[in-house]
Design an enzyme around this catalytic site. Structure first.
Site, PDB file in Angstrom:
ATOM      1  N   GLU A 181       9.901 -14.057   3.193  1.00 55.76           N
ATOM      2  CA  GLU A 181       9.945 -12.801   2.596  1.00 55.76           C
ATOM      3  C   GLU A 181      11.192 -12.222   2.848  1.00 55.76           C
ATOM      4  OE1 GLU A 181       8.547 -11.022  -0.502  1.00 55.76           O
ATOM      5  OE2 GLU A 181      10.506 -10.344   0.005  1.00 55.76           O
ATOM      6  N   ASP A 193      15.099 -16.439   2.313  1.00 53.11           N
ATOM      7  CA  ASP A 193      14.951 -17.468   1.126  1.00 53.11           C
ATOM      8  C   ASP A 193      14.136 -18.736   1.598  1.00 53.11           C
ATOM      9  OD1 ASP A 193      15.019 -19.201  -0.852  1.00 53.11           O
ATOM     10  OD2 ASP A 193      17.161 -19.532  -0.912  1.00 53.11           O
ATOM     11  N   ASP A 230       8.973 -13.465  -8.902  1.00 51.64           N
ATOM     12  CA  ASP A 230       9.661 -12.445  -9.756  1.00 51.64           C
ATOM     13  C   ASP A 230      10.023 -13.323 -11.326  1.00 51.64           C
ATOM     14  OD1 ASP A 230      10.181 -10.533  -8.032  1.00 51.64           O
ATOM     15  OD2 ASP A 230      11.698 -11.781  -7.028  1.00 51.64           O
ATOM     16  N   LYS A 274      14.738 -12.745 -18.625  1.00 51.49           N
ATOM     17  CA  LYS A 274      15.977 -13.055 -19.572  1.00 51.49           C
ATOM     18  C   LYS A 274      16.409 -14.408 -19.639  1.00 51.49           C
ATOM     19  CE  LYS A 274      17.999  -8.565 -19.278  1.00 51.49           C
ATOM     20  NZ  LYS A 274      18.905  -7.808 -18.609  1.00 51.49           N
ATOM     21  N   THR A 314      -3.269  -9.201  -4.014  1.00 45.29           N
ATOM     22  CA  THR A 314      -1.971  -8.675  -3.573  1.00 45.29           C
ATOM     23  C   THR A 314      -1.562  -7.442  -4.415  1.00 45.29           C
ATOM     24  OG1 THR A 314      -0.691  -9.660  -5.510  1.00 45.29           O
ATOM     25  CG2 THR A 314      -1.134 -11.312  -3.695  1.00 45.29           C
ATOM     26  N   ARG A 315      -0.748  -6.724  -3.695  1.00 47.35           N
ATOM     27  CA  ARG A 315      -0.172  -5.316  -4.279  1.00 47.35           C
ATOM     28  C   ARG A 315       0.387  -5.569  -5.715  1.00 47.35           C
ATOM     29  NH1 ARG A 315       2.302  -0.470  -2.908  1.00 47.35           N
ATOM     30  NH2 ARG A 315       4.326  -0.507  -3.558  1.00 47.35           N
ATOM     31  N   TYR A 316       1.208  -6.563  -6.160  1.00 45.25           N
ATOM     32  CA  TYR A 316       1.948  -6.641  -7.316  1.00 45.25           C
ATOM     33  C   TYR A 316       0.653  -7.128  -8.221  1.00 45.25           C
ATOM     34  CZ  TYR A 316       5.011  -8.189 -10.820  1.00 45.25           C
ATOM     35  OH  TYR A 316       5.555  -8.291 -12.047  1.00 45.25           O
TER      36      TYR A 316
HETATM   37  C1  LIG Z   1       7.012  -9.743  -7.653  1.00 47.81           C
HETATM   38  S1  LIG Z   1       7.146  -9.941  -5.917  1.00 47.81           S
HETATM   39  C2  LIG Z   1       5.440 -10.307  -5.446  1.00 47.81           C
HETATM   40  C3  LIG Z   1       5.159 -10.018  -3.998  1.00 47.81           C
HETATM   41  C4  LIG Z   1       3.642 -10.485  -3.760  1.00 47.81           C
HETATM   42  N1  LIG Z   1       3.550 -11.996  -3.852  1.00 47.81           N
HETATM   43  C5  LIG Z   1       2.580 -10.044  -4.399  1.00 47.81           C
HETATM   44  O1  LIG Z   1       1.983 -10.612  -5.181  1.00 47.81           O
HETATM   45  O2  LIG Z   1       2.572  -8.637  -4.114  1.00 47.81           O
HETATM   46  C6  LIG Z   1       7.867 -11.498  -5.584  1.00 47.81           C
HETATM   47  C7  LIG Z   1       8.340 -11.549  -4.095  1.00 47.81           C
HETATM   48  O3  LIG Z   1       9.046 -12.717  -3.799  1.00 47.81           O
HETATM   49  C8  LIG Z   1      10.299 -12.385  -2.887  1.00 47.81           C
HETATM   50  N2  LIG Z   1      11.213 -13.661  -3.466  1.00 47.81           N
HETATM   51  C9  LIG Z   1      12.220 -13.679  -4.205  1.00 47.81           C
HETATM   52  N3  LIG Z   1      12.771 -14.920  -4.159  1.00 47.81           N
HETATM   53  C10 LIG Z   1      12.528 -15.445  -2.889  1.00 47.81           C
HETATM   54  C11 LIG Z   1      12.767 -16.783  -2.102  1.00 47.81           C
HETATM   55  N4  LIG Z   1      13.634 -17.259  -2.700  1.00 47.81           N
HETATM   56  N5  LIG Z   1      12.137 -16.990  -1.020  1.00 47.81           N
HETATM   57  C12 LIG Z   1      11.025 -16.053  -0.454  1.00 47.81           C
HETATM   58  N6  LIG Z   1      10.708 -14.928  -1.087  1.00 47.81           N
HETATM   59  C13 LIG Z   1      11.315 -14.622  -2.328  1.00 47.81           C
HETATM   60  C14 LIG Z   1      10.872 -11.149  -3.418  1.00 47.81           C
HETATM   61  O4  LIG Z   1      11.341 -10.621  -2.413  1.00 47.81           O
HETATM   62  C15 LIG Z   1       9.608 -10.371  -3.824  1.00 47.81           C
HETATM   63  O5  LIG Z   1       8.907  -9.609  -2.638  1.00 47.81           O
END
Ligand SMILES: C[S@@+](CC[C@H](N)C(=O)[O-])C[C@H]1O[C@@H](n2cnc3c(N)ncnc32)[C@H](O)[C@@H]1O
Length: 251
Positions: A103, A130, A152, A156, A226-228
């Site tokens: 994360e 990453d 994420d 778009k 999860t929170r999301y």
């Molecule tokens: C929409 S959030 C969901 C967080 C968590 N999984 C939840 O369900 O609450 C997506 C997460 O993926 C992380 N993220 C995005 N690209 C990533 C990458 N290349 N490697 C690791 N994490 C990444 C972002 O920082 C973000 O915290």
């Protein structure tokens, strides 16, 4: 199935690109800041570094099992753990396993550390960047399970290349996953679910495990919300839970 999954990203693009999304949020409270300084260095996955005198040489491989004491009986990886609720919950439920979470968002990392400390979890390690270079550094076939939960969505069209699920990341995950290991992808965005299904079902190494609608509409029995996911449900969006099996390698 109709999809725009032809927009997916090639391996070259993936290597060039840096992680998208924010890395920091509101100012951390003193306890969280303290954990970032004192606990994180003990939990951080040390990435293999190029040799200083021979930067072209392949760096030594990462031994993920050696990160844990005692040596775990299996290894799970969570990509984009957000606030870490799922990672901490699974670590508490499976003390015999080692769990690595990736994360880049430091406030999420701090939330996880608060949980790790409060629940005294000894089987969590963290990569604060990453996930893709870490997946590439893992030895082949070392993972028993990988989670990509509510990635994420990048709705778009011109941003579809930023989506975590791409053919290249599925290739990298297929290499790191053991035969028969499971990849779980959850999302509340139906376009992302379609995108994932098309790319994974097109991929020679993955098989979708669903046999009927309940298999993707209902979370697996060992699910930790999860929170999301909670936010999505409050907003009236119903998540789907996609489970794929890594097919056995040809012998
Ligand atoms: C929409 S959030 C969901 C967080 C968590 N999984 C939840 O369900 O609450 C997506 C997460 O993926 C992380 N993220 C995005 N690209 C990533 C990458 N290349 N490697 C690791 N994490 C990444 C972002 O920082 C973000 O915290």
């Amino acid at each position: 199935m109709e999809t725009d999954a032809s927009d997916d990203e090639g391996a070259e693009d993936l290597r060039r690109r840096i992680v998208h999304g924010r890395r920091t949020g509101h100012k951390l409270r003193p306890h969280a800041r303290n954990l970032i300084e004192s606990l994180l260095p003990h939990l951080r996955v040390p990435m293999p570094e190029p040799h200083p005198l021979d930067p072209e040489a392949v760096p030594p491989p990462l031994d993920p099992f050696a990160l844990f004491t005692p040596r775990p009986s299996g290894l799970w990886l969570e990509i984009g753990f957000g606030g870490g609720e799922h990672l901490a919950g699974q670590a508490a439920a499976h003390p015999e396993l080692g769990l690595i979470g990736c994360e880049p968002f430091i406030n999420g990392v701090a939330k996880l550390l608060i949980d790790v400390e409060a629940r005294n979890l000894g089987n969590v390690r963290v990569h604060t960047d990453d996930a893709r270079p870490l997946i590439e550094a893992l030895p082949e076939g070392c993972l028993d399970r990988a989670f990509v939960l509510f990635p994420d969505p990048w709705p778009k069209t011109r941003h579809h290349k930023r989506r975590f699920i791409q053919t290249a990341t599925l290739d990298a995950l297929a290499r790191a996953l053991a035969d028969g290991a499971e990849l779980r992808v959850a999302t509340d965005i139906m376009a992302y679910a379609r995108w994932t299904l098309v790319l994974a079902m097109r991929h020679p190494d993955f098989e979708w495990l669903a046999r009927g609608p309940a298999d993707w509409r209902v979370p697996p029995p060992d699910w930790v919300p999860t929170r999301y996911e909670a936010k999505a449900r409050v907003a009236g969006r119903t998540p789907v839970y996609l489970r794929f099996q890594r097919r056995p390698r040809a012998s």
